[in-house]
Design a protein around this motif. Sequence first.
Motif, PDB file in Angstrom:
ATOM      1  N   VAL A   1      -3.267  -1.277  -8.919  1.00  0.00           N
ATOM      2  CA  VAL A   1      -2.476  -1.641  -9.322  1.00  0.00           C
ATOM      3  C   VAL A   1      -2.321  -2.926  -8.110  1.00  0.00           C
ATOM      4  O   VAL A   1      -1.636  -3.990  -8.169  1.00  0.00           O
ATOM      5  N   LEU A   2      -2.431  -2.429  -6.913  1.00  0.00           N
ATOM      6  CA  LEU A   2      -2.696  -3.257  -5.522  1.00  0.00           C
ATOM      7  C   LEU A   2      -3.461  -4.298  -5.795  1.00  0.00           C
ATOM      8  O   LEU A   2      -2.947  -5.286  -4.939  1.00  0.00           O
ATOM      9  N   ARG A   3      -4.464  -4.253  -5.697  1.00  0.00           N
ATOM     10  CA  ARG A   3      -5.057  -5.955  -6.281  1.00  0.00           C
ATOM     11  C   ARG A   3      -4.732  -6.639  -7.333  1.00  0.00           C
ATOM     12  O   ARG A   3      -4.664  -7.808  -7.027  1.00  0.00           O
ATOM     13  N   GLY A   4      -3.877  -6.279  -7.961  1.00  0.00           N
ATOM     14  CA  GLY A   4      -3.071  -7.323  -9.045  1.00  0.00           C
ATOM     15  C   GLY A   4      -2.265  -7.841  -8.448  1.00  0.00           C
ATOM     16  O   GLY A   4      -1.455  -9.115  -8.441  1.00  0.00           O
TER      17      GLY A   4
ATOM     18  N   GLN B   1       0.753  -1.050   0.135  1.00  0.00           N
ATOM     19  CA  GLN B   1      -0.102  -0.036  -0.352  1.00  0.00           C
ATOM     20  C   GLN B   1       1.009   1.258   0.430  1.00  0.00           C
ATOM     21  O   GLN B   1       0.470   2.420  -0.824  1.00  0.00           O
ATOM     22  N   PHE B   2       1.715   1.070   0.568  1.00  0.00           N
ATOM     23  CA  PHE B   2       2.678   1.827   0.338  1.00  0.00           C
ATOM     24  C   PHE B   2       3.795   2.325  -0.338  1.00  0.00           C
ATOM     25  O   PHE B   2       3.564   3.183  -1.340  1.00  0.00           O
ATOM     26  N   THR B   3       4.020   1.176  -1.138  1.00  0.00           N
ATOM     27  CA  THR B   3       4.747   1.204  -2.703  1.00  0.00           C
ATOM     28  C   THR B   3       3.295   1.761  -3.647  1.00  0.00           C
ATOM     29  O   THR B   3       4.409   2.598  -4.274  1.00  0.00           O
ATOM     30  N   PHE B   4       2.267   1.274  -3.821  1.00  0.00           N
ATOM     31  CA  PHE B   4       1.454   1.556  -4.955  1.00  0.00           C
ATOM     32  C   PHE B   4       1.106   3.064  -4.823  1.00  0.00           C
ATOM     33  O   PHE B   4       0.367   3.476  -5.470  1.00  0.00           O
ATOM     34  N   GLY B   5       0.219   3.713  -2.919  1.00  0.00           N
ATOM     35  CA  GLY B   5       0.674   4.456  -2.634  1.00  0.00           C
ATOM     36  C   GLY B   5      -1.460   4.354  -3.358  1.00  0.00           C
ATOM     37  O   GLY B   5      -1.791   5.287  -3.329  1.00  0.00           O
ATOM     38  N   GLU B   6      -2.451   2.764  -3.003  1.00  0.00           N
ATOM     39  CA  GLU B   6      -3.608   2.759  -2.814  1.00  0.00           C
ATOM     40  C   GLU B   6      -3.687   1.792  -1.783  1.00  0.00           C
ATOM     41  O   GLU B   6      -2.522   0.760  -1.572  1.00  0.00           O
ATOM     42  N   GLY B   7      -4.589   1.457  -1.671  1.00  0.00           N
ATOM     43  CA  GLY B   7      -5.416   0.400  -0.880  1.00  0.00           C
ATOM     44  C   GLY B   7      -5.913   0.410   0.055  1.00  0.00           C
ATOM     45  O   GLY B   7      -6.862   2.300   0.435  1.00  0.00           O
ATOM     46  N   PRO B   8      -6.439  -0.364   0.418  1.00  0.00           N
ATOM     47  CA  PRO B   8      -7.587   0.121   1.834  1.00  0.00           C
ATOM     48  C   PRO B   8      -7.556   0.525   3.320  1.00  0.00           C
ATOM     49  O   PRO B   8      -8.471   1.170   3.299  1.00  0.00           O
ATOM     50  N   CYS B   9      -6.283   0.296   3.529  1.00  0.00           N
ATOM     51  CA  CYS B   9      -5.784   1.167   4.975  1.00  0.00           C
ATOM     52  C   CYS B   9      -6.025   2.757   4.515  1.00  0.00           C
ATOM     53  O   CYS B   9      -7.014   3.209   5.231  1.00  0.00           O
ATOM     54  N   LEU B  10      -5.818   2.836   3.550  1.00  0.00           N
ATOM     55  CA  LEU B  10      -5.732   4.514   3.306  1.00  0.00           C
ATOM     56  C   LEU B  10      -6.814   5.049   3.110  1.00  0.00           C
ATOM     57  O   LEU B  10      -7.583   6.288   3.831  1.00  0.00           O
ATOM     58  N   ASP B  11      -8.165   4.192   2.110  1.00  0.00           N
ATOM     59  CA  ASP B  11      -9.480   4.591   1.817  1.00  0.00           C
ATOM     60  C   ASP B  11     -10.188   4.678   3.436  1.00  0.00           C
ATOM     61  O   ASP B  11     -10.744   5.353   3.664  1.00  0.00           O
ATOM     62  N   ALA B  12      -9.373   3.369   4.334  1.00  0.00           N
ATOM     63  CA  ALA B  12     -10.378   3.651   5.674  1.00  0.00           C
ATOM     64  C   ALA B  12     -10.230   4.671   6.540  1.00  0.00           C
ATOM     65  O   ALA B  12     -10.996   5.532   7.095  1.00  0.00           O
ATOM     66  N   VAL B  13      -8.775   4.942   6.458  1.00  0.00           N
ATOM     67  CA  VAL B  13      -8.051   6.827   7.493  1.00  0.00           C
ATOM     68  C   VAL B  13      -9.042   7.562   7.049  1.00  0.00           C
ATOM     69  O   VAL B  13      -9.292   9.001   7.282  1.00  0.00           O
TER      70      VAL B  13
END
Length: 244
Positions: free
Chosen positions: A88-91, A55-67
Motif C-alpha cells: 500500500v505504501l509503495r503505491g 507510514q503511520f497511515t498505512f502501518g507499514e514502511g521502511p522506517c518501521l522495518d529499520a527500527v
Amino acid sequence: MVGSAPGTERADALCVTCVGLFDVDGAAVSLVLGGASSGTFGSSSESSRRMDEYQFTFGEGPCLDAVTSGTSVLAPDLDAPQEQRWPVLRGALLEDGIRGVFAVPIMITSVCVGALDLFRSRPGPLDGVALAGALLAAELASMPLLDLMNEARDLADREDAPVCSTDHLEDPPVEADRVEVYQATGMLISALGVDADEALVRLRAHAMATDQTASQVARSIIDRRLMLDRDDRGTTGDGGRSRR
C-alpha cells in the motif's frame, strides 16, 4: 545544526542538509515507539513530511522495518518487479513520484527510537559515500530527539504543568503529532460504539479509501465535516480525495 534552535528546527536543518549532501529529494526524521510510528519530528519539506506520514497511515514502511531490525532498510527502486514490500505504501509513494526510499535507524544509547528516511524521485542505490553519510546523519538525529525528551521530562517535573495542552511548548511531546488522530479516534469510539483498535482501523481504512492521510481524515472528523458510520465505504463529507 549547531546554529539552529533545539528541537524541531535542528531536526529540520539536518533533513535539509541531507537533501543537499546525499543526492536525494527529501528527508524526514520519523519517531517509532512501541513498534508503531509516533510522528514525524523533522523534515526537509512539507511533501517529505507527508510521505513520512504515509507510514503511520498505512502501518507499514521502511522506517518501521529499520527500527524492528535495527539495521538500514534500502529500497532503491520501488517499481522493480522484485520489490514486493509495503504494497500500500509503495503505491502511494510511486503515485507521488518517489522511486527510491532508504531508512536508517536512530539510536539513543542502546534503544532504537526512530529512523532517518530519505526519498528519491529516480531509481538507484545510495552509493558508498552517501550511505556512510546517512549513517552519520542518523547519529546526529539523536541530538534533537534528546532535546525533545529533555523538554518533555522537564515539563513532567513541573507541578503546575497543564496535563492536556501542548500549546505552550515550541516542540510538543513526542506523540503530539498524532493528537488529532487520537481525538478523532475517541469521537469514533463514542459515535460508533466500537473499541479503540477498531476505531483506529476504520479511520485508517477511510484514509486509504479516500486517498488521504490519517491526519487529514482526523481533522475532518474533529471539525465535524466528516463522521464515519458502520456502513462507511470510504466516502468523505468534505469531498477530499487527494493527498495533496
